[in-house]
Design a protein around this motif. Structure first.
Motif, PDB file in Angstrom:
ATOM      1  N   ALA A 104      13.247  29.520  38.459  1.00 30.56           N
ATOM      2  CA  ALA A 104      14.368  28.584  38.925  1.00 30.56           C
ATOM      3  C   ALA A 104      13.471  27.078  38.904  1.00 30.56           C
ATOM      4  O   ALA A 104      13.901  25.925  38.653  1.00 30.56           O
ATOM      5  CB  ALA A 104      14.911  29.319  40.160  1.00 30.56           C
ATOM      6  N   MET A 155      14.485  23.334  37.045  1.00 31.62           N
ATOM      7  CA  MET A 155      15.220  22.336  38.133  1.00 31.62           C
ATOM      8  C   MET A 155      13.805  21.577  37.897  1.00 31.62           C
ATOM      9  O   MET A 155      14.266  19.770  37.912  1.00 31.62           O
ATOM     10  CB  MET A 155      14.971  22.224  39.544  1.00 31.62           C
ATOM     11  CG  MET A 155      16.057  23.637  39.995  1.00 31.62           C
ATOM     12  SD  MET A 155      17.855  22.968  39.342  1.00 31.62           S
ATOM     13  CE  MET A 155      17.593  21.840  40.664  1.00 31.62           C
ATOM     14  N   ARG A 204      23.614  26.454  35.637  1.00 29.36           N
ATOM     15  CA  ARG A 204      23.874  26.594  36.922  1.00 29.36           C
ATOM     16  C   ARG A 204      24.100  27.828  36.633  1.00 29.36           C
ATOM     17  O   ARG A 204      24.019  28.731  37.726  1.00 29.36           O
ATOM     18  CB  ARG A 204      25.222  25.947  36.936  1.00 29.36           C
ATOM     19  CG  ARG A 204      25.345  25.507  38.330  1.00 29.36           C
ATOM     20  CD  ARG A 204      26.945  24.440  38.563  1.00 29.36           C
ATOM     21  NE  ARG A 204      26.760  23.400  38.329  1.00 29.36           N
ATOM     22  CZ  ARG A 204      26.574  22.641  39.046  1.00 29.36           C
ATOM     23  NH1 ARG A 204      26.340  22.695  40.197  1.00 29.36           N
ATOM     24  NH2 ARG A 204      26.800  21.461  38.700  1.00 29.36           N
ATOM     25  N   LEU A 241      21.694  29.898  36.700  1.00 34.07           N
ATOM     26  CA  LEU A 241      20.565  30.269  37.738  1.00 34.07           C
ATOM     27  C   LEU A 241      21.128  30.728  39.334  1.00 34.07           C
ATOM     28  O   LEU A 241      20.183  31.727  39.474  1.00 34.07           O
ATOM     29  CB  LEU A 241      20.734  29.017  38.221  1.00 34.07           C
ATOM     30  CG  LEU A 241      19.387  28.059  37.557  1.00 34.07           C
ATOM     31  CD1 LEU A 241      19.778  26.160  37.722  1.00 34.07           C
ATOM     32  CD2 LEU A 241      17.704  28.556  37.599  1.00 34.07           C
ATOM     33  N   LYS A 242      22.849  30.803  39.106  1.00 36.24           N
ATOM     34  CA  LYS A 242      24.042  31.436  40.383  1.00 36.24           C
ATOM     35  C   LYS A 242      23.985  32.502  40.116  1.00 36.24           C
ATOM     36  O   LYS A 242      24.552  33.098  40.734  1.00 36.24           O
ATOM     37  CB  LYS A 242      24.683  30.747  40.531  1.00 36.24           C
ATOM     38  CG  LYS A 242      23.757  29.401  40.789  1.00 36.24           C
ATOM     39  CD  LYS A 242      25.469  28.099  41.143  1.00 36.24           C
ATOM     40  CE  LYS A 242      26.130  28.311  42.371  1.00 36.24           C
ATOM     41  NZ  LYS A 242      26.931  27.964  42.673  1.00 36.24           N
ATOM     42  N   MET A 244      19.045  23.705  45.035  1.00 32.22           N
ATOM     43  CA  MET A 244      19.047  25.301  44.793  1.00 32.22           C
ATOM     44  C   MET A 244      19.482  25.893  46.070  1.00 32.22           C
ATOM     45  O   MET A 244      19.325  27.087  46.202  1.00 32.22           O
ATOM     46  CB  MET A 244      17.115  25.419  44.590  1.00 32.22           C
ATOM     47  CG  MET A 244      17.041  24.728  43.462  1.00 32.22           C
ATOM     48  SD  MET A 244      15.321  25.128  43.517  1.00 32.22           S
ATOM     49  CE  MET A 244      14.623  26.962  43.382  1.00 32.22           C
ATOM     50  N   THR A 245      19.404  25.355  47.166  1.00 34.75           N
ATOM     51  CA  THR A 245      19.707  26.078  48.206  1.00 34.75           C
ATOM     52  C   THR A 245      20.908  25.626  49.497  1.00 34.75           C
ATOM     53  O   THR A 245      21.535  25.866  49.989  1.00 34.75           O
ATOM     54  CB  THR A 245      18.706  25.422  49.739  1.00 34.75           C
ATOM     55  OG1 THR A 245      18.568  23.631  49.668  1.00 34.75           O
ATOM     56  CG2 THR A 245      16.719  26.353  48.991  1.00 34.75           C
ATOM     57  N   THR A 267      25.332  27.272  46.393  1.00 31.70           N
ATOM     58  CA  THR A 267      25.165  28.656  46.570  1.00 31.70           C
ATOM     59  C   THR A 267      26.905  29.299  46.581  1.00 31.70           C
ATOM     60  O   THR A 267      27.704  28.740  46.752  1.00 31.70           O
ATOM     61  CB  THR A 267      24.352  28.870  48.413  1.00 31.70           C
ATOM     62  OG1 THR A 267      24.793  28.773  49.118  1.00 31.70           O
ATOM     63  CG2 THR A 267      23.826  28.268  47.940  1.00 31.70           C
ATOM     64  N   TYR A 301      19.936  28.416  43.457  1.00 37.20           N
ATOM     65  CA  TYR A 301      19.427  28.500  42.271  1.00 37.20           C
ATOM     66  C   TYR A 301      18.156  30.091  42.217  1.00 37.20           C
ATOM     67  O   TYR A 301      16.717  29.369  42.452  1.00 37.20           O
ATOM     68  CB  TYR A 301      18.682  27.803  42.123  1.00 37.20           C
ATOM     69  CG  TYR A 301      20.253  26.297  41.596  1.00 37.20           C
ATOM     70  CD1 TYR A 301      21.301  26.938  42.020  1.00 37.20           C
ATOM     71  CD2 TYR A 301      20.068  24.967  41.231  1.00 37.20           C
ATOM     72  CE1 TYR A 301      22.317  26.102  42.064  1.00 37.20           C
ATOM     73  CE2 TYR A 301      20.872  24.561  40.355  1.00 37.20           C
ATOM     74  CZ  TYR A 301      22.734  24.783  41.582  1.00 37.20           C
ATOM     75  OH  TYR A 301      23.383  23.620  41.277  1.00 37.20           O
TER      76      TYR A 301
END
Length: 380
Positions: free
Chosen positions: A102, A106, A135, A138-139, A293-294, A297, A314
């Motif tokens: 990830a 990014m 996206r 990643l999620k 990334m954080t 969510t 992510y």
């Protein structure tokens, strides 16, 4: 865990096995997590939790590493008298690898070579007709089935070959409609990295993650490389090619051929802690990229063994701590190893806990989670 000879199920490195082992407050053997603060087992300190893993759960060896301090229990090899290895010992990190993948994605986003809302099919021809975005990959919201449940360990394939197996199956859900952990998401992201960077994802992650942080003991096994380099404990579990043998030595595994961008890296406790510190300390990505990334969510509390309040971003997950706050990490599990830990908020520190056999369910899971929580809450 094994459906039949030569096949590996998704449990070997999937949601329950690879993400949930990082959750410090889920109920042992429960579904959907426990009330905040429940572990069971009667332990409080890190050492007590590790002792429970060895003495009650039959784990050969366990380690917790935080700062410059390691706590160990058990042995590096049953019957040998060798003490459990410390912070220098190599182990397979399993799905903690997803966080590295990830970060690489990014990095390409930060450099303007990718956008998170790009369709994956722009970079992966097999998905040319799919609406799946980076996206969603990643999620863990793509709906792609997990290739881990389709693998034949006697017949390794390329990443394109594994994706081909997946695309013969019905999707789990429409892209973006739900959340569903699947190693295929990160297999595809590895392919995206290769196309966007002009080099293979292993080399790109080495250049953009391992080398900048000086993670000299973290590496990708090469083709046909089965054993672990350098000092390491032996690992024990069900060998995917020989499940009829029961628990046996599974230290040697074909990681290059099967685990890849979803779970293929080897590391040490010191290196893995340095990665979490580097990522959340701003050494790898611009602040806005880490924030994305954080903060972008999904609520996964109450799913699998995630406790209430857990969220998946992510390639990283946030897990509540019993002492307040939370930590960001991932978790990993492969035949013969389970890993938990990450970096806590509010300056509580960073920890890696791992065991030399799978600790992904029941009392073992609760005790591993308890060790992570105790370390980050200062109960040594």
């Amino acid at each position: 865990m094994i459906r039949q000879r030569g096949r590996v199920t998704a449990a070997l490195f999937s949601a329950v096995a690879l993400v949930a082992v990082s959750a410090p407050v889920a109920a042992a053997g429960g579904t959907g997590g426990a009330r905040h603060g429940e572990h069971g087992g009667g332990a409080s300190s890190v050492r007590e939790w590790l002792d429970l893993l060895v003495e009650e759960d039959g784990v050969p060896g366990a380690l917790a590493h935080q700062g410059r301090r390691s706590v160990t229990a058990g042995t590096a090899e049953p019957g040998s008298g060798r003490p459990m290895v410390g912070a220098e010992g190599r182990f397979r990190m399993g799905s903690n690898t997803k966080a590295f993948t990830a970060v690489a994605v990014m990095r390409l986003v930060a450099d303007g070579r990718l956008r998170v809302d790009d369709r994956a099919g722009r970079y992966v021809p097999q998905l040319a007709d799919s609406p799946i975005t980076l996206r969603q990959l990643l999620k863990q919201r793509s709906g792609l089935p997990d290739y881990a449940g389709l693998v034949d360990w006697e017949k390794p394939l390329s990443d394109e070959g594994y994706l081909g197996l997946v695309l013969r199956e019905d999707p789990l859900f429409e892209p973006g409609a739900e959340w569903g952990y699947s190693n295929t998401n990160y297999l595809v992201l590895g392919m995206v990295i290769a196309r966007a960077s002009g080099t293979d994802y292993r080399t790109y992650i080495e250049r953009t993650v391992l080398e900048p942080l000086g993670l000299e003991d973290t590496y990708w096994p090469g083709p046909g490389e089965l054993t672990l380099r350098g000092p390491h404990a032996r690992n024990y579990g069900i060998h995917p090619l020989h499940p009829e043998q029961g628990r046996t030595d599974v230290t040697d595994l074909p990681a290059y051929e099967f685990f890849g961008a979803s779970g293929g890296l080897v590391t040490t406790p010191g290196d893995l802690n340095a990665f979490w510190d580097g990522l959340f300390g701003g050494a790898l990505l611009p602040r806005w990229a880490v924030r994305q990334m954080t903060h972008d969510t999904t609520d996964v509390g109450g799913r699998d063994v995630y406790p209430r309040g857990s969220r998946y971003g992510y390639g990283v997950a946030s897990i509540p701590l019993t002492c307040g706050g939370r930590y960001w990490g991932h978790g990993g599990d492969l035949p013969g190893v389970s890993v938990g830990g990450g970096r806590a908020t509010d300056g509580r520190g960073t920890v890696t806990v791992y065991t030399t056999t799978v600790a992904a369910q029941g009392a073992r899971l609760a005790h591993l989670q308890g060790a992570v929580d105790a370390a980050l809450c200062g109960r040594r």
